[in-house]
Design an enzyme around this catalytic site. Structure first.
Site, mmCIF file in Angstrom:
data_model
loop_
_atom_site.group_PDB
_atom_site.id
_atom_site.type_symbol
_atom_site.label_atom_id
_atom_site.label_comp_id
_atom_site.label_asym_id
_atom_site.label_seq_id
_atom_site.Cartn_x
_atom_site.Cartn_y
_atom_site.Cartn_z
ATOM 1 N N LEU A 44 6.432 7.288 -2.747
ATOM 2 C CA LEU A 44 5.926 6.008 -3.255
ATOM 3 C C LEU A 44 5.794 6.018 -4.769
ATOM 4 C CD1 LEU A 44 3.109 5.244 -0.647
ATOM 5 C CD2 LEU A 44 5.396 4.243 -0.759
ATOM 6 N N GLY A 45 5.478 7.166 -5.342
ATOM 7 C CA GLY A 45 5.300 7.250 -6.786
ATOM 8 C C GLY A 45 4.926 8.657 -7.187
ATOM 9 N N SER A 46 5.122 8.960 -8.475
ATOM 10 C CA SER A 46 4.772 10.281 -8.987
ATOM 11 C C SER A 46 4.401 10.161 -10.451
ATOM 12 C CB SER A 46 5.933 11.268 -8.807
ATOM 13 O OG SER A 46 7.073 10.831 -9.535
ATOM 14 N N GLY A 47 3.718 11.172 -10.945
ATOM 15 C CA GLY A 47 3.288 11.183 -12.339
ATOM 16 C C GLY A 47 2.467 12.416 -12.610
ATOM 17 N N GLY A 50 0.494 13.943 -9.729
ATOM 18 C CA GLY A 50 1.166 14.534 -8.585
ATOM 19 C C GLY A 50 2.140 13.542 -7.983
ATOM 20 N N SER A 51 2.344 13.636 -6.678
ATOM 21 C CA SER A 51 3.289 12.761 -5.983
ATOM 22 C C SER A 51 2.618 12.146 -4.764
ATOM 23 C CB SER A 51 4.528 13.551 -5.541
ATOM 24 O OG SER A 51 5.177 14.127 -6.662
ATOM 25 N N VAL A 52 2.956 10.878 -4.491
ATOM 26 C CA VAL A 52 2.395 10.171 -3.341
ATOM 27 C C VAL A 52 3.542 9.709 -2.444
ATOM 28 C CG1 VAL A 52 0.975 8.246 -2.554
ATOM 29 C CG2 VAL A 52 0.419 9.394 -4.705
ATOM 30 N N GLU A 121 -5.840 5.955 3.226
ATOM 31 C CA GLU A 121 -5.420 4.763 3.958
ATOM 32 C C GLU A 121 -4.316 4.039 3.186
ATOM 33 O OE1 GLU A 121 -8.068 1.401 4.265
ATOM 34 O OE2 GLU A 121 -9.199 2.042 2.509
ATOM 35 N N ASP A 167 -10.641 4.942 -14.822
ATOM 36 C CA ASP A 167 -9.252 4.517 -15.031
ATOM 37 C C ASP A 167 -9.012 3.172 -14.359
ATOM 38 O OD1 ASP A 167 -6.744 4.711 -16.136
ATOM 39 O OD2 ASP A 167 -5.924 6.013 -14.558
#
Length: 313
Positions: A44-47, A50-52, A121, A167
């Site tokens: 779904l995304g990273s940065g 970490g990574s999701v 979730e 944030d």
């Protein structure tokens, strides 16, 4: 009218915070392996966090988000009541995850030799507020008011639980496109709330307050109000008001869209250069612009269901 709306929205924040001492989550390494409980899907995304990945809980096909955080990237650590050392993000999520719909819930977590894995979730269909604004432009004030109220309630809930998010920004707010409900996500930059000054900040710089830019010091509550002011401007104007440090320190707000005088007043109040001049959460909710807030389901029916959903995240 405001009182009736507060009562109608009470379910969003009335439930108590999670008690770490009452938690029933066992330490990650004492449970069945991650792979036997969850099916991992696409990234779904990273940065830097970490990574999701998207995922499914095998037992009941529940959609989840699976967040991998490398241990060598973790700067803030905490401790659970049983003495287990975990990322501060886990401690914070366990504090805020129970009984409140406006904050993403931590469902489970696992420790691996070189990383931690958080199971969160994942509403469907969903889109983050950044993409929502990017695709649709500046929001109508009625919609912005509903969204802003929900974010404010989420931040209040966190503070009531002793958690400072640090944030607050559009990318960290998920919109459930079916229900019109918003969820605050990503506590990786968060900290335990305290009354004394903070001298560290890992959040997003363009949402950070001028006192941090100038002095590398800030108080949690007033800094959160500044970030909320940036967020509200972003909602009604389609972009953030400041891009550079000099602009943040100067604090001059120019409106690029037609925005009501009441909304402008609230934004400028939240973006007061002196932290002591900024409103409290209660003062924000009592502001004239914050009256007649739509319920989440009303928001979905009026503003979301008529639009084709954006890509799920």
């Amino acid at each position: 009218m405001l009182l009736s709306k507060i009562n109608s929205l009470a379910h969003l924040r009335a439930a108590p915070c999670s008690d770490l001492h009452a938690t029933k989550l066992a330490p990650g390494k004492e449970k069945e392996p991650l792979e036997s409980q969850y099916q991992v899907g696409p990234l779904l995304g990273s940065g830097g966090f970490g990574s999701v990945y998207s995922g499914i809980r095998v037992a009941d096909n529940l959609p989840v988000a699976i967040k991998h955080v490398e241990k060598d990237r973790i700067s803030d650590w905490g401790e659970l009541p049983n003495g287990t050392r975990v990322p501060m993000e886990v401690v914070l999520l366990k504090k805020v995850s129970s009984g409140f719909s406006g904050v993403i819930r931590l469902l489970d977590w696992f420790e691996r030799p070189d990383s931690f894995v958080l199971i969160l979730e994942r509403p469907e269909p969903v889109q983050d507020l950044f993409d929502f604004i990017t695709e649709r432009g500046a929001l109508q004030e009625e919609l912005a008011r509903s969204f802003f109220w929900q974010v404010l309630e989420a931040v209040r809930h966190c503070h009531d639980c002793g958690v400072l998010h640090r944030d607050i920004k559009d990318e960290n707010i998920l919109i459930d496109l079916n229900r019109g409900e918003l969820k605050l996500i990503d506590f990786g930059s968060g900290a335990l709330l305290k009354d004394t000054v903070y001298t560290d900040f890992d959040g997003t710089r363009v949402y950070s307050p001028p006192e941090w830019i100038r002095y590398h010091r800030y108080h949690g509550r007033s800094a959160a109000v500044w970030s909320l002011g940036i967020l509200l401007y972003d909602m009604v104007c389609g972009d953030i008001p400041f891009e550079h440090d000099e602009e943040i320190v100067r604090g001059q707000v120019f409106f690029r869209q037609r925005v009501s005088s009441e909304c402008q007043h609230l934004i400028r109040w939240c973006l007061a250069l002196r932290p002591s001049d900024r409103p409290t959460f209660e003062e924000i909710q009592n502001h004239p612009w914050m009256q007649d807030v739509l319920l989440p389901q009303e928001t979905a029916e009026i503003h979301l269901h008529s639009l084709s959903p954006g890509p799920s995240k």
